[in-house]
Design an enzyme around this catalytic site. Sequence first.
Site, short mmCIF file in Angstrom:
data_model
loop_
_atom_site.label_atom_id
_atom_site.label_comp_id
_atom_site.label_asym_id
_atom_site.label_seq_id
_atom_site.Cartn_x
_atom_site.Cartn_y
_atom_site.Cartn_z
N ASP A 1 57.30 21.41 34.42
CA ASP A 1 56.44 22.37 33.72
C ASP A 1 55.03 21.82 33.48
O ASP A 1 54.66 20.78 34.00
CB ASP A 1 57.13 22.78 32.40
CG ASP A 1 56.98 24.26 32.09
OD1 ASP A 1 55.93 24.84 32.43
OD2 ASP A 1 57.91 24.84 31.51
N ASP B 1 54.51 33.23 32.94
CA ASP B 1 55.94 33.52 32.84
C ASP B 1 56.23 35.02 32.89
O ASP B 1 55.52 35.83 32.31
CB ASP B 1 56.51 32.96 31.54
CG ASP B 1 56.57 31.44 31.53
OD1 ASP B 1 56.24 30.82 32.56
OD2 ASP B 1 56.92 30.87 30.48
N GLN C 1 50.11 33.64 52.95
CA GLN C 1 49.75 32.75 54.05
C GLN C 1 49.85 31.28 53.67
O GLN C 1 49.78 30.41 54.54
CB GLN C 1 48.33 33.06 54.55
CG GLN C 1 47.22 32.63 53.61
CD GLN C 1 46.86 33.71 52.61
OE1 GLN C 1 47.56 34.70 52.49
NE2 GLN C 1 45.76 33.54 51.91
#
EC number: 3.2.1.22
Length: 471
Positions: A149, A209, A251
């Site tokens: 995180d 989130d 991409q």
Amino acid sequence: MFAFYFLTACTTLKGVFGVSPSYNGLGLTPQMGWDSWNTFACDVSEQLLLDTADRISDLGLKDMGYKYVILDDCWSSGRDSDGFLVADKHKFPNGMGHVADHLHNNSFLFGMYSSAGEYTCAGYPGSLGREEEDAQFFANNRVDYLKYDNCYNKGQFGTPDVSYHRYKAMSDALNKTGRPIFYSLCNWGQDLTFYWGSGIANSWRMSGDITAEFTRPDSRCPCDGDEYDCKYAGFHCSIMNILNKAAPMGQNAGVGGWNDLDNLEVGVGNLTDDEEKAHFSMWAMVKSPLIIGADVNHLKASSYSIYSQASVIAINQDPKGIPATRVWRYYVSDTDEYGQGEIQMWSGPLDNGDQVVALLNGGSVARPMNTTLEEIFFDSNLGSKELTSTWDIYDLWANRVDNSTASAILEQNKAATGILYNATEQSYKDGLSKNDTRLFGQKIGSLSPNAILNTTVPAHGIAFYRLRPSA
């Protein structure tokens, strides 16, 4: 209404920022599994993980590919006198090695969590500056996956170079242990992670989130539209908010390194069935990890049948590993209660010469939608084989397990043999190469050159197709 197009940008950048093969040999397809955070947050324990794993196995989901069981934040009680992390003995009385061994003995893989900061997001010890001892702790406990995180990072962000080196420290430490550990960055897309993540990690979060809302805006998720370089990613981001941010990033992902749109909210909150189908389909199509965020011990039948839809999972696990492209996007006047309304068409190539197509309705009413071969094969030249061929259309949701059957499986705690696809016995790659009909959906018609693919798409819903060359 008006449209946004991203084809020029996507095509141009592909040649500049190509995707490298897996840096550690892992993540050749997007990871699948379960994570504790979305439903349980800090209410985690050894019993929760082992019971969840048993349930995933009993319901046939493990054999569909959901093999990572990931323990998120709140598992630690601090550090010992030597500086090594210590598991909370009240929550994990037998230690992390015991959890790992139980999972491995049942053919699961074990994931754990830390943060590239002084503390984790819930305030437990983080790994910033302690990467080597913490990586060794994970290796010693036979961990297979690290979610890493971005909280309490002491201001070490602001440029791609600064964030890259902060996360590379743990990447190097994990590799130094000699144990193969899938490395999942969770830095919320900060500092353009999608440009540098593939060199040091197997997946990377690209937004704030997620929350179990389809379109609802939230001030805690301040960036919207296509703000892929959001300076404050926030949290409580809706499904459409995250999807739109991900649109130009395809991409920069591929075999070995994936854009992570966050855990799945199927079975969490109050999404409608159409919203859950659209959510799962789009995460599969853009090759996001498929990580269950729900409590599998209390799944409703309709959510279970979504998680177990092999023809959709096969899109996600396609060995070519190319995320789909958003070909067009229109705002529409029939906005929902939050003032949101848009429609989109996405398309992408698959390994065996097939093509996946989605018509996504973010409006508030069911509507007719259509597309053509020229739009579907947007990179093809006039007169090309793709545009002059006839294609069979397969509905990827047509053979979904019905609610009655799904309810019986949930009540009996056992997936009936032959109902669900078993990727342990036959991988998705092998099943696709052998034309296993369970992976292709149901044929509903054909699309010839100059014809139009017409359908009606429900509000906040999707029409999801695999196109195959006609015999």
